[in-house]
Design a protein around this motif. Sequence first.
Motif, PDB file in Angstrom:
ATOM      1  N   VAL A   2       0.927  -1.290   0.010  1.00 55.47           N
ATOM      2  CA  VAL A   2      -0.063   0.004   0.161  1.00 55.47           C
ATOM      3  C   VAL A   2       0.882   1.222  -0.046  1.00 55.47           C
ATOM      4  CG1 VAL A   2      -1.772   1.284   1.229  1.00 55.47           C
ATOM      5  CG2 VAL A   2      -1.824  -1.075   0.983  1.00 55.47           C
ATOM      6  N   SER A   3       1.963   1.282   0.725  1.00 57.03           N
ATOM      7  CA  SER A   3       3.098   2.189   0.876  1.00 57.03           C
ATOM      8  C   SER A   3       3.358   2.581  -0.551  1.00 57.03           C
ATOM      9  CB  SER A   3       3.986   2.103   1.856  1.00 57.03           C
ATOM     10  OG  SER A   3       3.101   2.084   3.041  1.00 57.03           O
ATOM     11  N   GLY A   4       3.972   1.282  -1.281  1.00 52.71           N
ATOM     12  CA  GLY A   4       4.410   1.468  -2.435  1.00 52.71           C
ATOM     13  C   GLY A   4       3.664   2.067  -3.500  1.00 52.71           C
ATOM     14  N   ALA A   5       2.321   1.814  -3.507  1.00 51.94           N
ATOM     15  CA  ALA A   5       1.272   2.323  -4.321  1.00 51.94           C
ATOM     16  C   ALA A   5       1.225   3.990  -4.115  1.00 51.94           C
ATOM     17  CB  ALA A   5      -0.014   1.745  -4.169  1.00 51.94           C
ATOM     18  N   GLY A   6       1.014   4.211  -3.078  1.00 54.51           N
ATOM     19  CA  GLY A   6       1.058   5.642  -2.365  1.00 54.51           C
ATOM     20  C   GLY A   6       2.128   6.518  -2.720  1.00 54.51           C
ATOM     21  N   MET A   7       3.485   6.049  -2.257  1.00 56.00           N
ATOM     22  CA  MET A   7       4.823   6.817  -2.608  1.00 56.00           C
ATOM     23  C   MET A   7       4.807   6.873  -4.271  1.00 56.00           C
ATOM     24  SD  MET A   7       7.534   5.006  -0.302  1.00 56.00           S
ATOM     25  CE  MET A   7       7.290   4.985   1.677  1.00 56.00           C
ATOM     26  N   ILE A  26       1.598   3.685 -12.317  1.00 52.53           N
ATOM     27  CA  ILE A  26       0.913   4.848 -11.329  1.00 52.53           C
ATOM     28  C   ILE A  26       1.696   5.984 -11.559  1.00 52.53           C
ATOM     29  CG2 ILE A  26       0.272   5.583  -8.987  1.00 52.53           C
ATOM     30  CD1 ILE A  26       0.069   2.836  -7.827  1.00 52.53           C
ATOM     31  N   PRO A  27       0.769   6.950 -12.012  1.00 54.71           N
ATOM     32  CA  PRO A  27       1.300   8.286 -12.399  1.00 54.71           C
ATOM     33  C   PRO A  27       1.863   8.883 -10.852  1.00 54.71           C
ATOM     34  CG  PRO A  27      -0.797   8.113 -13.104  1.00 54.71           C
ATOM     35  CD  PRO A  27      -0.539   6.935 -12.436  1.00 54.71           C
ATOM     36  N   PRO A  28       2.965   9.801 -11.202  1.00 50.06           N
ATOM     37  CA  PRO A  28       3.784  10.193 -12.346  1.00 50.06           C
ATOM     38  C   PRO A  28       4.754   9.230 -12.700  1.00 50.06           C
ATOM     39  CG  PRO A  28       4.634  11.487 -10.638  1.00 50.06           C
ATOM     40  CD  PRO A  28       3.426  10.568 -10.063  1.00 50.06           C
ATOM     41  N   SER A  29       4.626   8.250 -13.720  1.00 49.76           N
ATOM     42  CA  SER A  29       5.404   7.279 -14.382  1.00 49.76           C
ATOM     43  C   SER A  29       6.354   7.783 -15.466  1.00 49.76           C
ATOM     44  CB  SER A  29       4.884   6.040 -14.636  1.00 49.76           C
ATOM     45  OG  SER A  29       5.529   5.169 -15.454  1.00 49.76           O
ATOM     46  N   ALA A  79      -3.895   6.052 -18.433  1.00 50.73           N
ATOM     47  CA  ALA A  79      -4.324   4.652 -18.699  1.00 50.73           C
ATOM     48  C   ALA A  79      -3.587   3.766 -17.559  1.00 50.73           C
ATOM     49  CB  ALA A  79      -3.544   4.301 -19.965  1.00 50.73           C
ATOM     50  N   GLY A  80      -2.404   3.999 -16.921  1.00 53.36           N
ATOM     51  CA  GLY A  80      -1.864   3.225 -16.117  1.00 53.36           C
ATOM     52  C   GLY A  80      -2.501   3.199 -14.547  1.00 53.36           C
ATOM     53  N   VAL A  81      -3.435   4.207 -14.184  1.00 51.57           N
ATOM     54  CA  VAL A  81      -4.125   4.407 -12.989  1.00 51.57           C
ATOM     55  C   VAL A  81      -4.697   3.060 -12.370  1.00 51.57           C
ATOM     56  CG1 VAL A  81      -5.645   5.645 -11.586  1.00 51.57           C
ATOM     57  CG2 VAL A  81      -3.852   6.842 -13.104  1.00 51.57           C
ATOM     58  N   VAL A  82      -5.890   2.600 -13.235  1.00 48.19           N
ATOM     59  CA  VAL A  82      -6.491   1.510 -12.917  1.00 48.19           C
ATOM     60  C   VAL A  82      -5.850   0.321 -12.916  1.00 48.19           C
ATOM     61  CG1 VAL A  82      -8.745   0.165 -13.432  1.00 48.19           C
ATOM     62  CG2 VAL A  82      -8.711   2.805 -13.600  1.00 48.19           C
ATOM     63  N   PRO A  83      -4.752  -0.074 -13.791  1.00 51.52           N
ATOM     64  CA  PRO A  83      -4.223  -1.480 -13.864  1.00 51.52           C
ATOM     65  C   PRO A  83      -3.126  -1.309 -12.497  1.00 51.52           C
ATOM     66  CG  PRO A  83      -4.270  -0.689 -16.052  1.00 51.52           C
ATOM     67  CD  PRO A  83      -4.970   0.618 -15.297  1.00 51.52           C
ATOM     68  N   GLY A  84      -2.603  -0.248 -12.345  1.00 48.35           N
ATOM     69  CA  GLY A  84      -1.897   0.071 -11.204  1.00 48.35           C
ATOM     70  C   GLY A  84      -2.575  -0.438  -9.866  1.00 48.35           C
ATOM     71  N   VAL A  85      -3.519   0.279  -9.687  1.00 47.14           N
ATOM     72  CA  VAL A  85      -4.244  -0.029  -8.299  1.00 47.14           C
ATOM     73  C   VAL A  85      -4.698  -1.451  -8.277  1.00 47.14           C
ATOM     74  CG1 VAL A  85      -6.343   0.791  -7.012  1.00 47.14           C
ATOM     75  CG2 VAL A  85      -5.275   2.412  -8.369  1.00 47.14           C
ATOM     76  N   LEU A  97      -0.782  16.096  -3.546  1.00 48.68           N
ATOM     77  CA  LEU A  97      -0.160  15.979  -4.848  1.00 48.68           C
ATOM     78  C   LEU A  97      -0.627  14.901  -5.985  1.00 48.68           C
ATOM     79  CD1 LEU A  97       3.589  15.838  -3.571  1.00 48.68           C
ATOM     80  CD2 LEU A  97       2.578  17.785  -4.783  1.00 48.68           C
ATOM     81  N   ALA A  98      -1.224  13.935  -5.413  1.00 48.57           N
ATOM     82  CA  ALA A  98      -1.993  12.907  -6.173  1.00 48.57           C
ATOM     83  C   ALA A  98      -3.224  13.693  -6.820  1.00 48.57           C
ATOM     84  CB  ALA A  98      -2.373  11.768  -5.574  1.00 48.57           C
ATOM     85  N   VAL A  99      -3.944  14.575  -6.036  1.00 54.76           N
ATOM     86  CA  VAL A  99      -5.105  15.314  -6.493  1.00 54.76           C
ATOM     87  C   VAL A  99      -4.677  16.204  -7.542  1.00 54.76           C
ATOM     88  CG1 VAL A  99      -6.912  17.082  -5.874  1.00 54.76           C
ATOM     89  CG2 VAL A  99      -6.443  14.924  -4.458  1.00 54.76           C
ATOM     90  N   ILE A 100      -3.483  16.921  -7.498  1.00 53.92           N
ATOM     91  CA  ILE A 100      -3.069  17.709  -8.616  1.00 53.92           C
ATOM     92  C   ILE A 100      -2.603  17.205  -9.622  1.00 53.92           C
ATOM     93  CG2 ILE A 100      -1.279  19.228  -9.058  1.00 53.92           C
ATOM     94  CD1 ILE A 100      -0.814  20.135  -6.073  1.00 53.92           C
ATOM     95  N   ILE A 101      -1.949  15.933  -9.653  1.00 53.30           N
ATOM     96  CA  ILE A 101      -1.669  15.199 -10.886  1.00 53.30           C
ATOM     97  C   ILE A 101      -2.618  14.708 -11.581  1.00 53.30           C
ATOM     98  CG2 ILE A 101       0.096  13.608 -11.693  1.00 53.30           C
ATOM     99  CD1 ILE A 101       1.944  14.294  -9.313  1.00 53.30           C
TER     100      ILE A 101
END
Length: 518
Positions: free
Chosen positions: A174-179, A225-228, A248-254, A301-305
Motif C-alpha cells: 500500500v505504501s509503495g502504491a502511495g509513494m 501509477i502516475p507520475p510514471s 491509462a496506468g492508474v486503474v491497472p496499477g491500483v 499531490l495525487a489530486v493535483i496530478i
Amino acid sequence: MAEQRATDGRGSPERTAPALLQASREPDLASPGRRRRLPGRSRIAPSGAIFVVLVALSTAAAAVVAFGDLDRQTVGLLVIALTVSLLMCGVHVAPALALPGLLGIWNLAGPKGVASLLEEIPHSSVASWSLSVIPMFILMGLVLQQTGITAVLFDAARQWIGRVPGGLAVATVVSGAGMSAGSGSTLGVTFALGRIGIPEMIKARYSPRLATGSVAMAGTLKLLIPPSITMVIYAGIAQTPVGPQLLAGVVPGVILAVLFTVVIMIWAKVRPVDAPAVDMSGYTTRSRLRAAVRTWPLVLLAVIIIGGMYSGVATATEAGALAAFTAIVLGAWSIRRDGPRQLLLRLGTALGHTVAAVAAIMLLLVGVHIMTRVAALSGLAQELTGFVSDLGLSRVGLLLCLVVVFVVLGMFMDELAMMLLTVPILIPVLNQLDIDLLWFGVFMGLMCEIGMVAPPVGLLSFIVHGIAQDREVNLGVRISLGDVFRGVMWFVFVAIVFVVVLIAVPQIALWLPQASMG
C-alpha cells in the motif's frame, strides 16, 4: 509516546515516525555505496571469457555493418544484434542504441546521411513540450524523498493495516502504491521501502522471502501509477498524448496493488509462520487518525496530478510543474526546524540528481530515434509487418507471443532497453492489427514490471538484496538472493495472469483516459 510506539512480537519497540523519516532520507544522501542509478544503465556487466567473446562479436559486427556490402534488411538485423551485444557488455542503453544506428545509417545513406541525421535527431527527439513533464516529475519525487515526506505513508499504512494477515507486508505494498503517486523514481520508492519495511518485518519475525518479495513488488508499481517516467518515455516513442498515457496506468496499477495484497494475505493464511501476527495494542484510534492526517501532502499531490489531468484543468506538464512547486513548498515546511542550510543542501541534491536523470533520459530518446530511422531505412519494420501478416496471428495471438518474448527479454535486459529496442519496430505491426497504442503502453509497463524482478537478473531483486545486506536492515538475519527471487515468484505469476486478463479486457486500461477526453 504510547501513541507513537507499539511492541512487536518480541517486546522491542518499533520505530517511530521520525525514525522512519530519517530512514527514508538515507538512500538519497549519496554515500559512495548507494549511488543513484541513472535511467538506462544496462543491467548486465559480464566478465572473463564471456566478456571477451561479446567484445569480439561486437567489433566484428560493427566492422561488417560499417563496411560490408549488405542488403538493407541484413543491415537492420545486424544493427539490432550489435545493440543487444553492447547491452550485454554493460554499455549504457543510449550509446548502445545510437552507435550501431549511426553505423547502419553510414552503410545505408553514407557520410552525408549521418551528418544530416546528427543535425536533425538530437533536437527533434527532445525539443517537445510533452517531454518537459519529465524533469517536473523527477524533481517532485526527489524533493519528497530528500525531505522525508514519503515515509509517513508506511507509518500510516502500518497502523491501519497491521492487524490483517501479513499486515506489515500489505502495508509495504500500500505504501509503495502511495509513494508511486508522489515519486519520480522506481528505485527511490524501492530504496525507501527497503530501508523502512524490511527491518520492520524482520523484527516481527516475517520470513525473508515475504519481506523482500513484498518490497520488490511494491517498487514495481511505480512503472504504472502516475507520475510514471516510463510511461512518459513510452509516450515520446509511440507519439501518444502524455496525459491520457499516464491516466491509462492508474486503474491497472491500483488493481495490481490489490492483487499483490491478496497474494500476501493468502500467503499469511497458508503459512502463518512466515507472517506472525503483530501486537498492535500500542496504537490507538487517535494515533491512527494522526498518522492518516500526516499523509495529506501526498494526497494533495495525487489530486493535483491525476485530478488535474483527468478534469482537463491542466495538461500533464502544467500538472507536473504545479506538483513540483508544491513539493518544494511542502518539503521546505517539513524540514523547517533543520534550518535553511539543510533545506538548500537537500534541494541542491534533488536538483543535481534531476539534471543527471533528465540528461540520461534525453540521451535515451536520441538513441531510440536513431534506431527508429534505421528500422525505416532498412525496411526492417515493413518486413516484420509482412512476416506477422503471413503468420496470420490475431491481436490476441500476437500479444500472447509478446508476453513470452518480453518475459525472456526482461530476464537479460534493462526495462528501458527492452522498451526502447522493441517499440519502434513493433509500432507498424500494432497499427496493422488495430492495437491501441495507449493500451500497449500499459502492457509494456506490466511486462517491464515482471522483467525488473524475475530471475535470473531482475534489477529490483538485486537492488532489494543489496539493501538487505546492510546489518541495520537485516538485523542480523541472513537474506540470500535466492530468498528474494523465491519471494517475488508468486507475485510474478499473478502479474502474468493479470496481463492475460488485460489482453482480454483492454477497457481496464482505456476507460479512464477515454473518459478524460470526453
